[in-house]
Design a protein around this motif. Structure first.
Motif, PDB file in Angstrom:
ATOM      1  N   ASN A  31     -14.806   6.074   8.448  1.00 14.07           N
ATOM      2  CA  ASN A  31     -13.696   5.129   8.394  1.00 14.07           C
ATOM      3  C   ASN A  31     -14.183   3.713   8.085  1.00 14.07           C
ATOM      4  O   ASN A  31     -13.586   3.000   7.280  1.00 14.07           O
ATOM      5  N   HIS A  32     -15.290   3.325   8.698  1.00 11.29           N
ATOM      6  CA  HIS A  32     -15.857   2.005   8.425  1.00 11.29           C
ATOM      7  C   HIS A  32     -16.372   1.913   6.986  1.00 11.29           C
ATOM      8  O   HIS A  32     -16.280   0.856   6.357  1.00 11.29           O
ATOM      9  N   GLY A  57     -16.552  -2.096   1.195  1.00  9.64           N
ATOM     10  CA  GLY A  57     -16.866  -1.419   2.440  1.00  9.64           C
ATOM     11  C   GLY A  57     -18.359  -1.273   2.590  1.00  9.64           C
ATOM     12  O   GLY A  57     -19.116  -2.218   2.392  1.00  9.64           O
ATOM     13  N   GLU A  96       0.832  -1.192   0.000  1.00  6.59           N
ATOM     14  CA  GLU A  96       0.000   0.000   0.000  1.00  6.59           C
ATOM     15  C   GLU A  96       0.870   1.247   0.000  1.00  6.59           C
ATOM     16  O   GLU A  96       1.815   1.375   0.765  1.00  6.59           O
ATOM     17  N   ASP A 110      -4.202   2.184  -1.932  1.00  7.28           N
ATOM     18  CA  ASP A 110      -5.138   2.811  -0.992  1.00  7.28           C
ATOM     19  C   ASP A 110      -6.328   3.470  -1.699  1.00  7.28           C
ATOM     20  O   ASP A 110      -7.096   4.200  -1.080  1.00  7.28           O
ATOM     21  N   LEU A 155     -12.870  -1.184  -2.587  1.00  2.00           N
ATOM     22  CA  LEU A 155     -11.583  -0.901  -1.958  1.00  2.00           C
ATOM     23  C   LEU A 155     -10.475  -1.635  -2.698  1.00  2.00           C
ATOM     24  O   LEU A 155     -10.501  -2.856  -2.814  1.00  2.00           O
ATOM     25  N   LYS A 197      -6.546  -4.945  -1.587  1.00  2.35           N
ATOM     26  CA  LYS A 197      -6.800  -6.032  -0.652  1.00  2.35           C
ATOM     27  C   LYS A 197      -6.255  -7.345  -1.226  1.00  2.35           C
ATOM     28  O   LYS A 197      -5.869  -7.436  -2.379  1.00  2.35           O
ATOM     29  N   ASN A 208     -13.491   1.135   4.463  1.00  3.94           N
ATOM     30  CA  ASN A 208     -12.611   0.026   4.796  1.00  3.94           C
ATOM     31  C   ASN A 208     -13.403  -1.271   4.725  1.00  3.94           C
ATOM     32  O   ASN A 208     -14.639  -1.260   4.654  1.00  3.94           O
ATOM     33  N   THR A 209     -12.706  -2.402   4.744  1.00  2.34           N
ATOM     34  CA  THR A 209     -13.359  -3.700   4.634  1.00  2.34           C
ATOM     35  C   THR A 209     -14.453  -3.841   5.687  1.00  2.34           C
ATOM     36  O   THR A 209     -14.203  -3.645   6.876  1.00  2.34           O
TER      37      THR A 209
END
Length: 364
Positions: free
Chosen positions: A266-267, A280, A18, A311, A285, A288, A270-271
């Motif tokens: 943030n959640h 997400g 990343e 990212d 995203l 990964k 993100n995964t």
């Protein structure tokens, strides 16, 4: 064959790390005025971008049905290109032309859900039947109560996506297949019902709530339209870029918090679950170790766009509607246009863009 080559490439580049801001310093972003057309620009020559490769990228975009393309660097416009004709009439496509976001607009709905939760109207853990009413599916009331708002946001409702029309949210078309949270499937119908969750919980019309809480805060223009069962947002490319800039700025606009719940934000990017690492809350995203694609219950190794920064987070829609945010590069990428490859979520064309773009922008 092209899909097979793409997946193989993803696998070979699995070891990519990343990218990060090497100095870990906050970047001072520029925000265009809420109204009007003024927007500061940067000359790619002054940024030492490779101009020959940039011309190559422009040809790729034009040859593959692109209508609008924008690159922001730190909030300023570095590239803004428009191609072709509007779908109706003989006018050239320009910065005022409206285009559909398709499923890239899912990111807008996810953002509104977070705002409604922050205001105390709902909680992600609550059964969606609290807002949709009993009988919103063909299942029993007890089975319905097991599906939470969170399951709608993460595409893990367990409802059968193998039905004839994945967009049809009629109760007879929403059938049990698996326990919620145990199966990831890209399924439009449960997603679209989040509109009703927002309206019921807030007591507001969906479009009005969107305008008040999000669009007017950052200068977005556009409208939501019903196309069959789908609720689709239409706007110009700059409005899409504004939304990308908001996400790049961690939910703030010129110092004012628009997405106030930073934990939710943030959640959201993100995964969200352990089934599809690359998903997400309705955002895709990159970077990964595996990803899934619509209509298949297969986990592919690697990133969905192996040539792009690790990212990168994206709203991705049918026919190649993209709003992508790359924090490590302070970059926002927007593409609107016709289908480049007929896929439901065109990962490959986005990766094609980055194959060239990574040669345009100098390494930090």
């Amino acid at each position: 064959m092209r899909l097979l080559f793409f997946l193989l490439t993803s696998f070979l580049l699995l070891s990519c790390k990343e990218e990060e801001n090497p100095d870990n310093k906050p970047v001072e972003l520029y925000f265009p005025p809420i109204s009007g057309t003024n927007w500061e620009t940067l000359d790619p020559v002054d940024l030492n971008w490779n101009m020959d490769e940039l011309e190559k990228l422009k040809r790729l975009l034009e040859e593959n049905g692109t209508r609008g393309f924008i690159l922001l660097k730190g909030g300023r416009i570095v590239v803004e290109e428009y191609y072709g004709k509007r779908l109706t009439g003989n006018l050239d496509f320009d910065q005022n032309s409206l285009w559909y976001w398709a499923s890239a607009g899912k990111t807008l709905t996810a953002t509104l859900i977070g705002m409604a939760q922050n205001e105390g109207y709902l909680d992600l853990s609550e059964p969606s039947s609290d807002y949709l009413g009993q009988g919103w599916t063909s299942m029993s009331g007890e089975q319905e109560k097991n599906i939470s708002i969170w399951h709608h946001l993460t595409m893990t409702s367990g409802l059968d996506d193998g039905v004839g029309d994945k967009d049809d949210f009629s109760p007879s078309n929403l059938q049990y297949l698996a326990e919620p949270g145990n199966r990831w499937a890209y399924h439009n119908a449960p997603y679209t019902l989040l509109d009703r969750v927002i309206e019921t919980s807030t007591g507001r019309d969906f479009s009005d709530y969107f305008d008040q809480k999000l669009a007017t805060k950052i200068g977005m223009t556009g409208s939501w339209q019903r196309l069959g069962y789908n609720h689709v947002f239409f706007s110009n490319a700059r409005s899409m870029a504004r939304f990308g800039l908001l996400i790049l700025a961690n939910g703030d606009w010129a110092g004012e918090p628009v997405i106030k719940d930073k934990t939710f934000l943030n959640h959201m990017i993100n995964t969200s679950q352990n089934l599809n690492e690359s998903y997400g809350y309705l955002w895709w995203l990159n970077g990964k170790s595996s990803f899934m694609v619509p209509s298949l219950q297969i986990r592919f190794p690697g990133s969905f766009a192996p040539n792009a920064p690790m990212d990168m987070v994206c709203g991705l829609g049918k026919d190649g509607q993209y709003v992508c945010v790359v924090p490590s590069m302070d970059l926002v990428l927007v593409r609107m246009g016709l289908s480049p490859d007929q896929s439901l979520v065109p990962f490959m064309f986005l990766d094609d863009i980055w194959k060239i773009l990574k040669n345009i922008i100098p390494s930090p």
